[in-house]
Structure formats: C-alpha cells, structure tokens
Design an enzyme around this catalytic site. Structure first.
Site, short mmCIF file in Angstrom:
data_model
loop_
_atom_site.label_atom_id
_atom_site.label_comp_id
_atom_site.label_asym_id
_atom_site.label_seq_id
_atom_site.Cartn_x
_atom_site.Cartn_y
_atom_site.Cartn_z
N HIS A 72 40.55 43.81 42.40
CA HIS A 72 40.76 44.75 41.30
C HIS A 72 39.40 45.13 40.71
CE1 HIS A 72 45.26 44.02 40.25
NE2 HIS A 72 45.06 44.04 41.54
N TYR A 200 46.95 45.09 29.81
CA TYR A 200 46.98 44.28 28.59
C TYR A 200 47.38 45.22 27.45
CZ TYR A 200 44.21 40.57 30.91
OH TYR A 200 43.76 39.56 31.74
N PRO A 292 45.30 32.16 27.57
CA PRO A 292 45.23 32.85 28.86
C PRO A 292 44.72 34.29 28.82
CG PRO A 292 47.51 32.49 28.21
CD PRO A 292 46.67 31.77 27.23
N LYS A 296 40.59 32.94 31.96
CA LYS A 296 39.39 32.12 32.17
C LYS A 296 39.66 30.66 32.56
CE LYS A 296 36.26 35.07 31.80
NZ LYS A 296 36.79 35.66 33.03
N TYR A 384 34.67 39.41 31.65
CA TYR A 384 35.94 39.34 32.38
C TYR A 384 35.71 38.98 33.86
CZ TYR A 384 40.84 40.16 33.42
OH TYR A 384 42.16 39.98 33.79
P1 RFL Z 1 45.84 21.11 35.98
O1 RFL Z 1 46.23 22.28 36.79
O2 RFL Z 1 46.62 20.83 34.75
O3 RFL Z 1 45.93 19.85 36.95
C1 RFL Z 1 45.84 18.52 36.47
C2 RFL Z 1 46.57 17.62 37.43
O4 RFL Z 1 46.46 16.28 36.96
C3 RFL Z 1 47.72 15.64 37.07
N1 RFL Z 1 47.77 14.53 36.09
C4 RFL Z 1 47.60 13.24 36.41
N2 RFL Z 1 47.38 12.64 37.59
C5 RFL Z 1 47.27 11.29 37.58
N3 RFL Z 1 47.39 10.54 36.44
C6 RFL Z 1 47.60 11.11 35.24
N4 RFL Z 1 47.72 10.38 34.15
C7 RFL Z 1 47.72 12.52 35.20
N5 RFL Z 1 47.95 13.41 34.19
C8 RFL Z 1 47.96 14.63 34.75
C9 RFL Z 1 48.73 16.75 36.80
O5 RFL Z 1 50.01 16.46 37.33
C10 RFL Z 1 48.05 17.93 37.49
O6 RFL Z 1 48.47 18.06 38.84
O7 RFL Z 1 44.30 21.14 35.57
P2 RFL Z 1 43.03 21.71 36.38
O8 RFL Z 1 43.06 21.24 37.80
O9 RFL Z 1 41.85 21.43 35.54
O10 RFL Z 1 43.27 23.30 36.47
C11 RFL Z 1 43.27 24.08 35.31
C12 RFL Z 1 44.19 25.29 35.47
O11 RFL Z 1 45.46 24.83 35.90
C13 RFL Z 1 44.34 26.10 34.16
O12 RFL Z 1 43.11 26.21 33.51
C14 RFL Z 1 44.88 27.52 34.41
O13 RFL Z 1 46.17 27.48 34.95
C15 RFL Z 1 44.91 28.33 33.11
N6 RFL Z 1 45.52 29.66 33.29
C16 RFL Z 1 44.79 30.71 33.81
N7 RFL Z 1 43.53 30.52 34.23
C17 RFL Z 1 42.82 31.55 34.81
O14 RFL Z 1 41.67 31.35 35.18
N8 RFL Z 1 43.38 32.78 35.01
C18 RFL Z 1 44.66 33.05 34.63
O15 RFL Z 1 45.13 34.16 34.89
C19 RFL Z 1 45.40 32.01 33.96
N9 RFL Z 1 46.65 32.22 33.57
C20 RFL Z 1 46.84 29.88 32.90
C21 RFL Z 1 47.38 31.19 33.05
C22 RFL Z 1 47.64 28.84 32.38
C23 RFL Z 1 48.94 29.09 32.00
N10 RFL Z 1 49.69 27.98 31.54
C24 RFL Z 1 51.03 27.73 31.83
C25 RFL Z 1 49.03 26.88 30.87
C26 RFL Z 1 48.68 31.46 32.67
C27 RFL Z 1 49.46 30.43 32.13
C28 RFL Z 1 50.84 30.79 31.69
C1 PHB Z 2 48.63 36.07 35.35
O1 PHB Z 2 48.76 36.88 36.28
O2 PHB Z 2 49.32 35.04 35.27
C2 PHB Z 2 47.60 36.33 34.31
C3 PHB Z 2 46.71 37.37 34.48
C4 PHB Z 2 45.78 37.63 33.51
C5 PHB Z 2 45.72 36.85 32.37
C6 PHB Z 2 46.61 35.80 32.20
C7 PHB Z 2 47.56 35.53 33.18
O3 PHB Z 2 44.81 37.15 31.41
#
Ligand code: RFL
Ligand code: PHB
Length: 389
Positions: A72, A200, A292, A296, A384
């Site tokens: 994109h 957005y 989110p 980032k 971004y």
């Molecule tokens: P995670 O993915 O939470 O993984 C951590 C892992 O550790 C395990 N765990 C344990 N294992 C052993 N012993 C324990 N005591 C433990 N406790 C936990 C868990 O089961 C899990 O498997 O962290 P990690 O690897 O640092 O990754 C971070 C990302 O997952 C997170 O920052 C992103 O998902 C955030 N996020 C977004 N980030 C972006 O860069 N671009 C996006 O578009 C974006 N959209 C989002 C998002 C997060 C969202 N939610 C639901 C929080 C959209 C959403 C809706």
């Molecule tokens: C997503 O596709 O889940 C998404 C994309 C952009 C954002 C947050 C979430 O800023």
C-alpha cells in the site's frame, strides 16, 4: 534441558527472535502457554512496516508475504468534509505491506519446524529464576511434570499479561500508562474490501477503520464505549454502524456478510522501563502496548527483536557483553517515538466522551492541516511507514 537463550512466549516476537538466533547459530527453546492452534486463531495486526518486512526476509520467512501481501503506497482519512489520501510513496518514498499477523505467525512456525526448533506448547506455570546471576533458569509444568530449563539469557516475549515483566521487582521498574475511554469492536468477514487502501474515519458517531487481509477478506473496526459487550452487537448492527461512519460513496458499494470473528479490544498506551533486568530482556507487548490506531504494535515488537538480536549476537558470538546494556536504551528511543505517534493518531481520529466544542474545533483544524499541508503529511507518512531502526 539447557539452551543459550530461553524464550518465554511463542507469539510473533518470540518466534521471530528464535528464528533469527537459530540462523545465527545460537540455540533457543521457546515456552508457550497456549496450544499452537490457539495462537494461530488470534486475529490481530495487519500492516507491516518495511523494516519488519526486511527482518522477515533476513529470517527467511518472507516468501508467502512477497506473494500474498499487498503493498500500500498510501492511506485514506475520512472527515466530516470528505475523504483525502496521504501518499506515503510520494511524501517519503516508502510503503507498507498489508499481510496479517496470523499469517506471519504461521510462516514463522513453519520455518521454525524446518530448522528443528524446540517449541514447548501448553507450558504452564512458567517461572523465571536467578535472572540477576550468570546462571538463570526457567521452570515450567507440562503434562503434570515440572521441568527445568537452564540458560544464559532469557527473552520475555510473553505479551502484556505474561510473567516476565512482573519478575522485575516493582520498586526497580516504572510503568507509564494512558488508558483510553473507549474500545474497538472488530470483525473479520469473507467480503471484498471496501476500498483498495485503508480508510481511517473520524465521524461524529465515533472512529471507524476499514482494513483488509486479502482481496476476499476484510477487517473492520468501530469505536465503542468500554461498557459495550460483543454479544450486544449483531452483525447487522455492526454493518449499519460502520456504514454510518464511512463516507457515503464507500458505504453504498460496500459488500457485507457474516462475521468470521468479532471481538472488542480496549485501547491503551503503556511502557515499562527498564527493559532489562539482569539477564532478562523484555520484548514486544511484554514491555509496551500502543493503541492500534497507526498499526505500530507488531512493528515495534519486530524492532525490539532486531535490537536484541544484535545485542545477543555481540554478547554470545563476539564476547562483547557490554552490548546487552545498550538493548533497552536503543529500543526505548524508537518505542517512545511510536508511542507519541499512536497517541497522536488516536487523539486525532476518535470522539472522546468528555470532548468539548473547543477540543472538537482543534481536531478539525489538525485534520485540515493534514489534508492541506505537505509538511504535516510528510511527518505522518514518515511515522506510519516506520522510523528507521
Ligand atoms: P503476543 O502476540 O501477545 O504474544 C505473546 C505470547 O506469549 C504467550 N504467553 C505466555 N507463554 C508462556 N508463559 C506465560 N506465562 C505466558 N503468557 C503469555 C501468549 O500466549 C502469546 O502467544 O505478543 P508479541 O509477540 O510481543 O506480539 C505483539 C503483537 O501481537 C501486538 O503488538 C499486535 O497484535 C498489536 N496490533 C497491531 N500491531 C501492528 O503493528 N499493526 C496492526 O495493524 C495492529 N493491529 C493489534 C492490532 C492488536 C490488536 N489487539 C487485539 C490487541 C489490532 C488489534 C485488534
Ligand atoms: C488491521 O487491519 O487489523 C489494522 C490495520 C490498521 C490499524 C489497526 C488495525 O491501524
């Protein structure tokens, strides 16, 4: 069992770090609390910065991303006065890749399998011991038995609710936090995305985001009060609300269908300092959370992995232990820049419950600046697409 680096958590941070360390000839063991199927059922991030894409290439896990990911070159912002586009490519010469976190995680698992990695799933009661000595170890339970993992270093990649961060004594660390007074209700649906790029939307009824995973898979979000429960939201109610908040020309042609996943996520900004405690290093969501808006979270986890990989390689392969002390300070500089950007974009795009008419006018003025001022677009685009590592 013994390994050089014990990795707590098998999410994207833990798996990517393990993959890169193993490729450098450093041994790892990953301990994950959940099953592999559970980890792969989580729908999260969708936008990858170029820096993260490069790291996936270095890790040898980028093949499917190159094939199926969508580049994109810009993004759309919708306001009460219509929609405008920020052209990243034109403003800063870079783009982002739309490719789901679930796919990244799947690719990492397959690459780890191919390298013969040790990943222990359903590891219960993981506990970290003697982390401030040069002989740290980790204990965990699996199938009713207690196991001990001796190691040289521990990477805490266990997310916001993990055990690694609380291992650092409360009086030795500081938490910086802002909790936002709303959440995001998100759905995934097997429908054609509403537009070619993300939208957005700042709307009087609240923020909305139109995103996607592929040509046939859409991801949408609407801002909801924190008191809302997902059961209150039928698919029909979600689509109706989303349509009200997106520009008319998009709403009129948007394809709708049954949701495959529906959930509410709270929004928070959070940083834990320091990121190092003896031989324990926090990585990704274990150390910090961003709202989110701005996409980032996953990308910050990747830059942490990059900095820690460099430090561990210097310590283990080049016997330069001093490099480890640089991990936290280097990572935190980039983390705070992303904190600021995510906070700014969240503040710019959402309706706050206590927003005054004055606040509203300021928001509109800022959106107008972003629409009309090249320097404002350059700043937004640079953040971004991702600041350099
Ligand atoms: P995670 O993915 O939470 O993984 C951590 C892992 O550790 C395990 N765990 C344990 N294992 C052993 N012993 C324990 N005591 C433990 N406790 C936990 C868990 O089961 C899990 O498997 O962290 P990690 O690897 O640092 O990754 C971070 C990302 O997952 C997170 O920052 C992103 O998902 C955030 N996020 C977004 N980030 C972006 O860069 N671009 C996006 O578009 C974006 N959209 C989002 C998002 C997060 C969202 N939610 C639901 C929080 C959209 C959403 C809706
Ligand atoms: C997503 O596709 O889940 C998404 C994309 C952009 C954002 C947050 C979430 O800023």
């Amino acid at each position: 069992m013994r390994t050089q680096v014990a990795i707590i958590g098998g999410g994207p941070s833990g798996l990517l770090l393990s993959q890169l360390l193993m490729k450098a000839g450093i041994s790892t063991v990953v301990l994950e609390r959940k099953s592999r199927d559970y980890v792969l059922s989580r729908i999260r991030a969708g936008v990858l910065e170029q820096g993260m894409a490069d790291l996936l290439r270095e890790a040898g896990v980028a093949e499917r991303m190159e094939r199926e990911g969508h580049v994109h070159d810009g993004t759309n912002l919708s306001t009460a006065h219509g929609m405008f586009r920020v052209n990243f490519k034109e403003r800063v010469g870079k783009s982002v890749i739309v490719y789901g976190q679930t796919e990244v995680t799947q690719d990492l698992y397959e690459a780890q399998d191919a390298l013969g990695a040790t990943i222990v799933h359903e590891a219960d009661n993981v506990a970290l011991h003697d982390v401030t000595t040069d002989k740290p170890y980790v204990t965990y339970e699996k199938d009713g038995q207690t196991h001990r993992l001796d190691c040289d270093y521990i990477a805490g990649c266990d997310g916001f609710h993990g055990v690694s961060r609380p291992t650092i004594p409360a009086e030795k660390r500081q938490e910086f936090e802002r909790v936002y007074p709303f959440g995001w209700l998100g759905i995934l649906s097997r429908t054609k995305p509403a537009a070619e790029e993300l939208i957005y939307a700042n709307h009087p009824r609240g923020f909305a985001l139109a995103s996607m995973r592929s040509d046939t898979l859409s991801r949408y979000y609407v801002q909801v009060p924190l008191t809302d429960k997902v059961e209150q939201w039928s698919d029909q109610a979600f689509w109706d609300e989303l349509r009200r908040r997106l520009p008319d020309e998009v709403s009129q042609t948007m394809e709708t269908g049954p949701s495959i996943e529906k959930s509410i996520a709270p929004l928070r900004s959070f940083v834990n300092e320091p990121m190092q405690w003896g031989r324990l290093f926090l990585v990704g969501d274990a150390a910090h959370i961003v709202p989110p808006t701005g996409a980032k979270g996953l990308n910050l986890a990747a830059s942490d992995v990059h900095y820690l990989l460099e430090a561990l390689k210097a310590a283990i392969l080049d016997k330069d232990a001093g490099a480890l002390d640089q991990y936290g300070p280097r990572a935190l500089t980039r983390i705070w820049a992303a904190m600021r950007f995510s906070w700014w974009m969240t503040t710019l795009m959402h309706r706050f419950p206590d927003q005054t008419d004055f606040d509203q006018k300021i928001q509109e003025a800022e959106l107008h600046q972003l629409e009309t001022m090249e320097s404002a677009q350059i700043t937004m685009a640079r953040n971004y697409v991702g600041l350099p590592y």
